[in-house]
Design a protein around this motif. Structure first.
Motif, PDB file in Angstrom:
ATOM      1  N   ALA A  12      38.172  73.393   5.281  1.00  0.00           N
ATOM      2  CA  ALA A  12      39.307  73.082   4.972  1.00  0.00           C
ATOM      3  C   ALA A  12      39.984  74.015   4.486  1.00  0.00           C
ATOM      4  O   ALA A  12      39.382  74.333   2.949  1.00  0.00           O
ATOM      5  CB  ALA A  12      39.880  72.101   4.624  1.00  0.00           C
ATOM      6  N   LEU A  13      41.401  74.345   4.275  1.00  0.00           N
ATOM      7  CA  LEU A  13      41.335  76.181   3.578  1.00  0.00           C
ATOM      8  C   LEU A  13      43.116  75.323   2.973  1.00  0.00           C
ATOM      9  O   LEU A  13      43.798  74.614   3.641  1.00  0.00           O
ATOM     10  CB  LEU A  13      41.958  77.062   4.370  1.00  0.00           C
ATOM     11  CG  LEU A  13      40.479  77.491   5.008  1.00  0.00           C
ATOM     12  CD1 LEU A  13      41.551  78.720   6.051  1.00  0.00           C
ATOM     13  CD2 LEU A  13      39.369  78.318   3.600  1.00  0.00           C
ATOM     14  N   HIS A  14      43.074  75.352   1.629  1.00  0.00           N
ATOM     15  CA  HIS A  14      44.433  75.512   1.102  1.00  0.00           C
ATOM     16  C   HIS A  14      44.930  76.746   0.944  1.00  0.00           C
ATOM     17  O   HIS A  14      44.684  77.648   0.214  1.00  0.00           O
ATOM     18  CB  HIS A  14      44.092  75.103  -0.627  1.00  0.00           C
ATOM     19  CG  HIS A  14      44.659  74.605  -1.520  1.00  0.00           C
ATOM     20  ND1 HIS A  14      45.495  73.149  -1.316  1.00  0.00           N
ATOM     21  CD2 HIS A  14      45.640  75.620  -2.573  1.00  0.00           C
ATOM     22  CE1 HIS A  14      46.353  73.341  -2.585  1.00  0.00           C
ATOM     23  NE2 HIS A  14      46.099  74.303  -3.075  1.00  0.00           N
ATOM     24  N   ILE A  15      46.001  76.973   1.615  1.00  0.00           N
ATOM     25  CA  ILE A  15      46.882  78.046   2.001  1.00  0.00           C
ATOM     26  C   ILE A  15      48.254  78.028   0.936  1.00  0.00           C
ATOM     27  O   ILE A  15      49.133  77.187   0.838  1.00  0.00           O
ATOM     28  CB  ILE A  15      46.917  78.598   3.399  1.00  0.00           C
ATOM     29  CG1 ILE A  15      45.756  78.424   4.349  1.00  0.00           C
ATOM     30  CG2 ILE A  15      48.088  79.274   3.415  1.00  0.00           C
ATOM     31  CD1 ILE A  15      44.810  79.750   4.491  1.00  0.00           C
ATOM     32  N   TYR A  50      35.820  79.730  12.045  1.00  0.00           N
ATOM     33  CA  TYR A  50      35.969  78.995  11.357  1.00  0.00           C
ATOM     34  C   TYR A  50      37.156  77.951  12.323  1.00  0.00           C
ATOM     35  O   TYR A  50      38.090  78.578  13.454  1.00  0.00           O
ATOM     36  CB  TYR A  50      37.432  79.520  10.409  1.00  0.00           C
ATOM     37  CG  TYR A  50      37.779  78.337   9.757  1.00  0.00           C
ATOM     38  CD1 TYR A  50      37.141  77.288   8.478  1.00  0.00           C
ATOM     39  CD2 TYR A  50      39.623  77.968   9.615  1.00  0.00           C
ATOM     40  CE1 TYR A  50      37.927  76.837   8.129  1.00  0.00           C
ATOM     41  CE2 TYR A  50      39.940  76.905  10.042  1.00  0.00           C
ATOM     42  CZ  TYR A  50      39.318  75.953   7.952  1.00  0.00           C
ATOM     43  OH  TYR A  50      39.838  75.126   7.596  1.00  0.00           O
ATOM     44  N   SER A  51      37.114  76.929  11.932  1.00  0.00           N
ATOM     45  CA  SER A  51      37.628  75.818  13.257  1.00  0.00           C
ATOM     46  C   SER A  51      37.714  74.270  12.600  1.00  0.00           C
ATOM     47  O   SER A  51      39.036  73.607  12.752  1.00  0.00           O
ATOM     48  CB  SER A  51      37.257  75.420  14.223  1.00  0.00           C
ATOM     49  OG  SER A  51      36.130  74.548  13.748  1.00  0.00           O
ATOM     50  N   GLY A  52      38.522  74.282  11.127  1.00  0.00           N
ATOM     51  CA  GLY A  52      38.473  73.733  10.338  1.00  0.00           C
ATOM     52  C   GLY A  52      40.749  73.226   9.678  1.00  0.00           C
ATOM     53  O   GLY A  52      40.875  74.188  11.107  1.00  0.00           O
ATOM     54  N   ASP A  53      40.742  73.204   8.959  1.00  0.00           N
ATOM     55  CA  ASP A  53      41.885  72.264   9.068  1.00  0.00           C
ATOM     56  C   ASP A  53      42.393  73.337   7.433  1.00  0.00           C
ATOM     57  O   ASP A  53      42.089  74.138   7.583  1.00  0.00           O
ATOM     58  CB  ASP A  53      42.222  71.219   8.416  1.00  0.00           C
ATOM     59  CG  ASP A  53      41.916  70.438   9.309  1.00  0.00           C
ATOM     60  OD1 ASP A  53      41.876  70.187  10.223  1.00  0.00           O
ATOM     61  OD2 ASP A  53      41.764  69.051   9.096  1.00  0.00           O
ATOM     62  N   PHE A  54      44.441  73.590   7.801  1.00  0.00           N
ATOM     63  CA  PHE A  54      44.674  74.348   6.902  1.00  0.00           C
ATOM     64  C   PHE A  54      45.614  73.447   5.997  1.00  0.00           C
ATOM     65  O   PHE A  54      46.821  72.658   7.283  1.00  0.00           O
ATOM     66  CB  PHE A  54      46.332  75.372   7.497  1.00  0.00           C
ATOM     67  CG  PHE A  54      45.928  76.590   8.305  1.00  0.00           C
ATOM     68  CD1 PHE A  54      44.099  76.987   8.138  1.00  0.00           C
ATOM     69  CD2 PHE A  54      46.183  77.583   8.552  1.00  0.00           C
ATOM     70  CE1 PHE A  54      43.308  78.375   8.975  1.00  0.00           C
ATOM     71  CE2 PHE A  54      46.065  78.986   9.219  1.00  0.00           C
ATOM     72  CZ  PHE A  54      44.634  79.272   8.815  1.00  0.00           C
ATOM     73  N   THR A  55      46.004  73.782   5.317  1.00  0.00           N
ATOM     74  CA  THR A  55      46.928  72.876   4.067  1.00  0.00           C
ATOM     75  C   THR A  55      47.548  73.621   3.398  1.00  0.00           C
ATOM     76  O   THR A  55      47.043  74.535   2.719  1.00  0.00           O
ATOM     77  CB  THR A  55      46.325  71.964   2.954  1.00  0.00           C
ATOM     78  OG1 THR A  55      44.940  71.116   4.181  1.00  0.00           O
ATOM     79  CG2 THR A  55      46.933  70.913   2.587  1.00  0.00           C
ATOM     80  N   PHE A  56      49.266  73.324   3.881  1.00  0.00           N
ATOM     81  CA  PHE A  56      49.762  74.592   2.672  1.00  0.00           C
ATOM     82  C   PHE A  56      49.734  73.570   2.081  1.00  0.00           C
ATOM     83  O   PHE A  56      50.612  72.580   1.550  1.00  0.00           O
ATOM     84  CB  PHE A  56      51.205  75.016   3.972  1.00  0.00           C
ATOM     85  CG  PHE A  56      51.635  75.670   4.828  1.00  0.00           C
ATOM     86  CD1 PHE A  56      50.826  76.974   5.024  1.00  0.00           C
ATOM     87  CD2 PHE A  56      51.348  75.317   5.764  1.00  0.00           C
ATOM     88  CE1 PHE A  56      50.318  77.792   5.840  1.00  0.00           C
ATOM     89  CE2 PHE A  56      51.282  76.091   7.629  1.00  0.00           C
ATOM     90  CZ  PHE A  56      50.484  77.380   7.046  1.00  0.00           C
ATOM     91  N   GLU A  57      49.898  74.539   0.048  1.00  0.00           N
ATOM     92  CA  GLU A  57      50.764  74.442  -0.812  1.00  0.00           C
ATOM     93  C   GLU A  57      51.907  75.160  -1.259  1.00  0.00           C
ATOM     94  O   GLU A  57      51.813  75.837  -1.318  1.00  0.00           O
ATOM     95  CB  GLU A  57      49.432  74.901  -1.931  1.00  0.00           C
ATOM     96  CG  GLU A  57      50.217  74.401  -3.179  1.00  0.00           C
ATOM     97  CD  GLU A  57      49.054  74.870  -4.450  1.00  0.00           C
ATOM     98  OE1 GLU A  57      49.524  74.401  -5.469  1.00  0.00           O
ATOM     99  OE2 GLU A  57      48.011  74.927  -3.903  1.00  0.00           O
TER     100      GLU A  57
END
Length: 96
Positions: A12-15, A50-57
């Motif tokens: 998962a990524l914290h973008i 990569y096939s995980g999630d994006f979480t916008f900050e």
């Protein structure tokens, strides 16, 4: 760093964009101070499949300070930015 960690570790990524000094907590492409190389990041994410999630900050209460119509428009923009980044990753995956 993305390639070194690889797809098994990044799930998962914290973008958000920043200027390498301060965290501005803004959507990619929406700030003149943003310096992140999103095209390079998308290429690296494609390289690790990569096939995980994006979480916008984004800054706290950004949407809450807007009227309903404007908040919906801003949320739509955030969705569009995420969709664009995902499309770039998919582009690089299919063009390896």
């Amino acid at each position: 760093a993305i390639r070194a960690l690889g797809g098994k570790r990044i799930t998962a990524l914290h973008i958000h964009d920043n200027d390498y000094k301060d965290d501005h907590h803004v959507l990619p492409f929406t700030s003149i101070v943003g310096k992140m190389n999103w095209e390079g990041i998308c290429k690296a994410l494609a390289d690790i499949d990569y096939s995980g999630d994006f979480t916008f900050e984004v800054r706290n209460n950004v949407f809450g300070k807007l009227g309903e119509k404007e908040a919906i428009s801003s949320l739509r923009n955030a969705y569009d930015v995420g969709t664009y980044l995902i499309s770039r990753i998919e582009h690089f995956k299919t063009n390896k």
